[in-house]
Write a protein that holds these residues in place. Sequence first.
Motif, PDB file in Angstrom:
ATOM      1  N   ARG A  64       0.825  -1.194   0.000  1.00  0.00           N
ATOM      2  CA  ARG A  64       0.000   0.000   0.000  1.00  0.00           C
ATOM      3  C   ARG A  64       0.866   1.254   0.000  1.00  0.00           C
ATOM      4  O   ARG A  64       0.590   2.218  -0.696  1.00  0.00           O
ATOM      5  N   TYR A 100      -1.504   1.043  -5.831  1.00  0.00           N
ATOM      6  CA  TYR A 100      -2.244   2.004  -4.992  1.00  0.00           C
ATOM      7  C   TYR A 100      -3.686   2.143  -5.469  1.00  0.00           C
ATOM      8  O   TYR A 100      -4.623   2.130  -4.676  1.00  0.00           O
ATOM      9  N   LEU A 101      -3.857   2.286  -6.787  1.00  0.00           N
ATOM     10  CA  LEU A 101      -5.210   2.464  -7.341  1.00  0.00           C
ATOM     11  C   LEU A 101      -6.072   1.239  -7.041  1.00  0.00           C
ATOM     12  O   LEU A 101      -7.229   1.359  -6.636  1.00  0.00           O
ATOM     13  N   ASP A 161      -5.834  -0.725  -4.693  1.00  0.00           N
ATOM     14  CA  ASP A 161      -6.134  -0.739  -3.273  1.00  0.00           C
ATOM     15  C   ASP A 161      -7.384   0.081  -2.949  1.00  0.00           C
ATOM     16  O   ASP A 161      -7.991  -0.094  -1.890  1.00  0.00           O
ATOM     17  N   GLN A 162      -7.740   1.007  -3.839  1.00  0.00           N
ATOM     18  CA  GLN A 162      -8.925   1.847  -3.630  1.00  0.00           C
ATOM     19  C   GLN A 162     -10.198   1.173  -4.158  1.00  0.00           C
ATOM     20  O   GLN A 162     -11.294   1.696  -3.983  1.00  0.00           O
ATOM     21  N   ILE A 163     -10.030   0.047  -4.845  1.00  0.00           N
ATOM     22  CA  ILE A 163     -11.183  -0.625  -5.443  1.00  0.00           C
ATOM     23  C   ILE A 163     -11.489  -1.890  -4.640  1.00  0.00           C
ATOM     24  O   ILE A 163     -10.620  -2.767  -4.544  1.00  0.00           O
ATOM     25  N   ILE A 191     -12.624   5.970  -9.532  1.00  0.00           N
ATOM     26  CA  ILE A 191     -11.952   6.151  -8.244  1.00  0.00           C
ATOM     27  C   ILE A 191     -11.867   7.649  -7.990  1.00  0.00           C
ATOM     28  O   ILE A 191     -11.317   8.385  -8.815  1.00  0.00           O
ATOM     29  N   ARG A 192     -12.430   8.094  -6.880  1.00  0.00           N
ATOM     30  CA  ARG A 192     -12.295   9.514  -6.547  1.00  0.00           C
ATOM     31  C   ARG A 192     -11.164   9.654  -5.530  1.00  0.00           C
ATOM     32  O   ARG A 192     -11.219   9.065  -4.449  1.00  0.00           O
ATOM     33  N   LEU A 193     -10.118  10.362  -5.940  1.00  0.00           N
ATOM     34  CA  LEU A 193      -8.965  10.526  -5.050  1.00  0.00           C
ATOM     35  C   LEU A 193      -9.321  11.537  -3.979  1.00  0.00           C
ATOM     36  O   LEU A 193      -9.628  12.692  -4.291  1.00  0.00           O
ATOM     37  N   ASP A 194      -9.312  11.109  -2.725  1.00  0.00           N
ATOM     38  CA  ASP A 194      -9.723  12.024  -1.662  1.00  0.00           C
ATOM     39  C   ASP A 194      -8.538  12.708  -0.994  1.00  0.00           C
ATOM     40  O   ASP A 194      -8.707  13.449  -0.047  1.00  0.00           O
ATOM     41  N   ILE A 223      -0.399  11.491  -2.437  1.00  0.00           N
ATOM     42  CA  ILE A 223      -0.383  10.147  -3.027  1.00  0.00           C
ATOM     43  C   ILE A 223       1.043   9.795  -3.476  1.00  0.00           C
ATOM     44  O   ILE A 223       1.544   8.710  -3.225  1.00  0.00           O
ATOM     45  N   ASN A 249      -9.471  15.062  -9.762  1.00  0.00           N
ATOM     46  CA  ASN A 249      -9.309  13.998  -8.760  1.00  0.00           C
ATOM     47  C   ASN A 249     -10.201  12.770  -9.043  1.00  0.00           C
ATOM     48  O   ASN A 249     -10.422  11.943  -8.175  1.00  0.00           O
TER      49      ASN A 249
END
Lengths: 250, 250
Positions: free
Chosen positions: A247, B178-179, B181-183, B194-197, B203, B232
């Motif tokens: 990560r 990383y991406l 990991d957001q899914i 994916i909305r980068l918060d 990042i 984003n």
Amino acid sequence: MPAPQRTGGRSMTRIPLHAEDRERARVTFRENPLFSALDDEQLERVLDRTRLARLDPEAQLFEQDQPATDIYLLESGRIKLSRISPEGQEKVIHLVAPGNTFAEAVLFSGMARYPVTATALNACRVYCIDLQTYAGILRESIDACFAVMARLSRRLHEHVAEIDRLTLHNATFRVIAYLLDQIPEDQGGPDTEIRLDIPKHVIAARVSITPETLSRTFSRLQKQGWLSVQDNLIVVHDVDRLRQYIREGA
Amino acid sequence: MPAPQRTGGRSMTRIPLHAEDRERARVTFRENPLFSALDDEQLERVLDRTRLARLDPEAQLFEQDQPATDIYLLESGRIKLSRISPEGQEKVIHLVAPGNTFAEAVLFSGMARYPVTATALNACRVYCIDLQTYAGILRESIDACFAVMARLSRRLHEHVAEIDRLTLHNATFRVIAYLLDQIPEDQGGPDTEIRLDIPKHVIAARVSITPETLSRTFSRLQKQGWLSVQDNLIVVHDVDRLRQYIREGA
């Protein structure tokens, strides 16, 4: 006022270094192995004959087969070196990053013309160093040559170490990603076992590394206490730590 | 018969090159930028004065502060270069990989003694090249120096390109990891959003790359049609392809 030079249909001006630019150039040159070995007097002679070129995106610094007059040190921006093949196709030879020199081939090999075309990919600041001045300094002194060779070979050693580090780091990342892929998402207590059902050289090929690098990676991870390897059984001591590694990308 | 040399308490023999070893050395030397630029006659003179050392694991090739007599080219095995600090602590300076030279510092800087200790990590074959012979060839000819500088600087450019490639490749791998990991694991249809918060520079820091490399990575992935980036919002066009990329490590 220096006359603008026409290159590639766009005008480009090469101006002598003014006090502030010269000071900045001195610092940049001292970082580069081709110039860091020169003594102060030699460096000043080089700077006397160095001009600064500012390039817009797409502008050409020089064209293939144009008579060679300078070697170059990129201060900022990015330069593309390319050749046109006999079939008329462009082949990109190299992308130059800031701090690096280019066109030394014409210096060391005594080429009369540039073998490539240099094009700015974005706004660039480039130092244009008179070929004859720099070559003359080297030709007048074997000691200057030895000093330059010393810097070049030291820099080479640093690069070899850096490539080694990157390769191993890259390999570690991939091996861990591969191992995590063998563990279902909902598993991951302490000492999770993974039984490798394919030979190690096949795993190595899967993650695009050599079997030797796979072994080095496993022994490093074992030494760090992250896992234990016994033949085809891997015991991952802390799955969450591995997941965090991926990560964080570190 | 050459007398065995005592180094570090272990005996080590340096033997002149026999026909077969010499042939092998010639091939290896031609690959190395310090020797590839020499003409045939110069290379034969170097080989005349080159000896072969075979080292057992842990054996020392030379010790720090010992008078410098040779530069070295490692044919096989791995050599550790280290220094002992004034406090008596060993500091590893470099691990030499096959095909590489070491101890050129004594050549180019005219040092009389080795600044490091060289120890075999495993069984090693090392060519010991007489310092005076090689230095003499360079000192008698500026052209030979220019040829060596040309090879060294070309090799440097190759290394810069390799480091760039490795860094970018590494970056691509990490950004994709990383991406993903957001899914959530159970999601992944076409055009997954994916909305980068968190801001992009954060990042970048998370995956241990520079913001500039993150931008380059995003634009490369966009150019390849893998995703689209709008501020984003990231649209991953084919999540399975990204998962496969990580799985295969390529």
